[in-house]
Design a protein around this motif. Structure first.
Motif, PDB file in Angstrom:
ATOM      1  N   TRP A   1       0.849  -1.185   0.000  1.00  0.00           N
ATOM      2  CA  TRP A   1       0.000   0.000   0.000  1.00  0.00           C
ATOM      3  C   TRP A   1       0.885   1.235   0.000  1.00  0.00           C
ATOM      4  N   GLN A   2       0.667   2.111  -0.976  1.00  0.00           N
ATOM      5  CA  GLN A   2       1.403   3.369  -1.069  1.00  0.00           C
ATOM      6  C   GLN A   2       0.416   4.516  -0.981  1.00  0.00           C
ATOM      7  N   ASP A   3       0.620   5.402  -0.006  1.00  0.00           N
ATOM      8  CA  ASP A   3      -0.235   6.563   0.163  1.00  0.00           C
ATOM      9  C   ASP A   3      -0.096   7.489  -1.049  1.00  0.00           C
ATOM     10  N   ARG A   4      -1.215   8.004  -1.495  1.00  0.00           N
ATOM     11  CA  ARG A   4      -1.221   8.988  -2.583  1.00  0.00           C
ATOM     12  C   ARG A   4      -2.124  10.150  -2.173  1.00  0.00           C
ATOM     13  N   GLU A   5      -1.926  11.286  -2.802  1.00  0.00           N
ATOM     14  CA  GLU A   5      -2.746  12.463  -2.496  1.00  0.00           C
ATOM     15  C   GLU A   5      -4.218  12.180  -2.750  1.00  0.00           C
ATOM     16  N   HIS A   6      -5.045  12.864  -1.982  1.00  0.00           N
ATOM     17  CA  HIS A   6      -6.501  12.819  -2.122  1.00  0.00           C
ATOM     18  C   HIS A   6      -7.064  11.412  -1.925  1.00  0.00           C
ATOM     19  N   ARG A   7      -6.343  10.596  -1.145  1.00  0.00           N
ATOM     20  CA  ARG A   7      -6.749   9.218  -0.843  1.00  0.00           C
ATOM     21  C   ARG A   7      -6.870   8.358  -2.102  1.00  0.00           C
ATOM     22  N   LEU A   8      -6.101   8.690  -3.124  1.00  0.00           N
ATOM     23  CA  LEU A   8      -6.062   7.906  -4.363  1.00  0.00           C
ATOM     24  C   LEU A   8      -4.889   6.929  -4.265  1.00  0.00           C
ATOM     25  N   HIS A   9      -4.892   6.135  -3.200  1.00  0.00           N
ATOM     26  CA  HIS A   9      -3.782   5.256  -2.869  1.00  0.00           C
ATOM     27  C   HIS A   9      -3.566   4.172  -3.928  1.00  0.00           C
ATOM     28  N   GLU A  10      -2.360   3.637  -3.919  1.00  0.00           N
ATOM     29  CA  GLU A  10      -2.026   2.521  -4.798  1.00  0.00           C
ATOM     30  C   GLU A  10      -1.915   1.259  -3.957  1.00  0.00           C
ATOM     31  N   ARG A  11      -2.648   0.220  -4.346  1.00  0.00           N
ATOM     32  CA  ARG A  11      -2.634  -1.054  -3.630  1.00  0.00           C
ATOM     33  C   ARG A  11      -2.320  -2.173  -4.607  1.00  0.00           C
ATOM     34  N   ARG A  12      -1.186  -2.842  -4.387  1.00  0.00           N
ATOM     35  CA  ARG A  12      -0.765  -3.977  -5.211  1.00  0.00           C
ATOM     36  C   ARG A  12      -0.903  -5.244  -4.377  1.00  0.00           C
ATOM     37  N   LEU A  13      -1.614  -6.216  -4.915  1.00  0.00           N
ATOM     38  CA  LEU A  13      -1.872  -7.460  -4.200  1.00  0.00           C
ATOM     39  C   LEU A  13      -1.196  -8.615  -4.912  1.00  0.00           C
ATOM     40  N   PHE A  14      -0.459  -9.403  -4.141  1.00  0.00           N
ATOM     41  CA  PHE A  14       0.152 -10.639  -4.630  1.00  0.00           C
ATOM     42  C   PHE A  14      -0.504 -11.789  -3.880  1.00  0.00           C
ATOM     43  N   GLU A  15      -0.993 -12.785  -4.633  1.00  0.00           N
ATOM     44  CA  GLU A  15      -1.595 -13.977  -4.016  1.00  0.00           C
ATOM     45  C   GLU A  15      -0.884 -15.210  -4.543  1.00  0.00           C
ATOM     46  N   ARG A  16      -0.621 -16.134  -3.614  1.00  0.00           N
ATOM     47  CA  ARG A  16       0.063 -17.373  -3.978  1.00  0.00           C
ATOM     48  C   ARG A  16      -0.749 -18.094  -5.049  1.00  0.00           C
TER      49      ARG A  16
END
Length: 191
Positions: free
Chosen positions: A164-179
């Protein structure tokens, strides 16, 4: 990128440079046999493709919960970097050789504290604990402090890792890795 461990190593390396205190601190969430959650901070002491390792007294609450329900969630939060990593997966114990090797790296006072503490149990007074510490100091005076039989480590083997990377205006970036079998499937999540 489809290897979450490479990304973890990158972010963790940056955190080790920028976080003033305990860049290896992670929240550990467990649940008891009735499903009631509990969370506390622990310190990451090893990591790699086989999992994320921390050490503890096996007679304390966290160990009792993990031994009864061997699943956990971890979270690293690096406020100054505006990042967090969430990890979920099954838990197993480290072998005695790994626990012995890590225990030998701890300060002598920390080693003695492991003998003196009945972690998570009620303590009548600080004086009682300090007396137990003094007893351990006397017991092992002049020699090495062996690892107590009730002290070892756990490894969380991730099947899910979210960056999870914080971005301005709560437009965060979320990258998910699943086995996915022997590999990983990568995707994005809405913020």
């Amino acid at each position: 990128m489809t290897d979450p461990f490479t990304l973890f190593d990158q972010w963790y390396g940056e955190a080790r440079q920028s976080e003033i205190n305990d860049s290896n601190a992670m929240a550990l969430a467990t649940a008891d046999a009735r499903g009631r959650p509990s969370v506390r901070m622990v310190l990451l002491k090893g990591h790699g493709p086989d999992g994320f390792v921390f050490y503890t007294n096996f007679e304390g609450r966290k160990a009792e919960e993990l031994l009864a329900n061997p699943h956990a969630a971890l979270m690293f939060h690096w406020k100054s970097m505006r990042r967090q990593i969430r990890i979920e997966g099954p838990v197993d114990t480290v072998d005695d050789a790994a626990a012995d090797a890590y225990f030998a790296t701890r300060s002598r006072d920390s080693q003695l504290g492991a003998w003196a503490s009945d972690q998570s149990r009620p303590l009548p007074s600080r004086d009682v604990f300090m007396a137990r510490y003094a007893d351990a100091l006397s017991r092992f005076e002049g020699g090495p402090v062996p690892r107590p039989p009730h002290w070892s480590g756990f490894r969380v083997a991730p099947d899910r890792i979210e960056f999870w990377q914080d971005r301005e205006h709560r437009l965060h970036e979320r990258r998910l890795f699943e086995r996915d079998g022997d590999g990983w499937r990568e995707g994005l999540l809405y913020p």
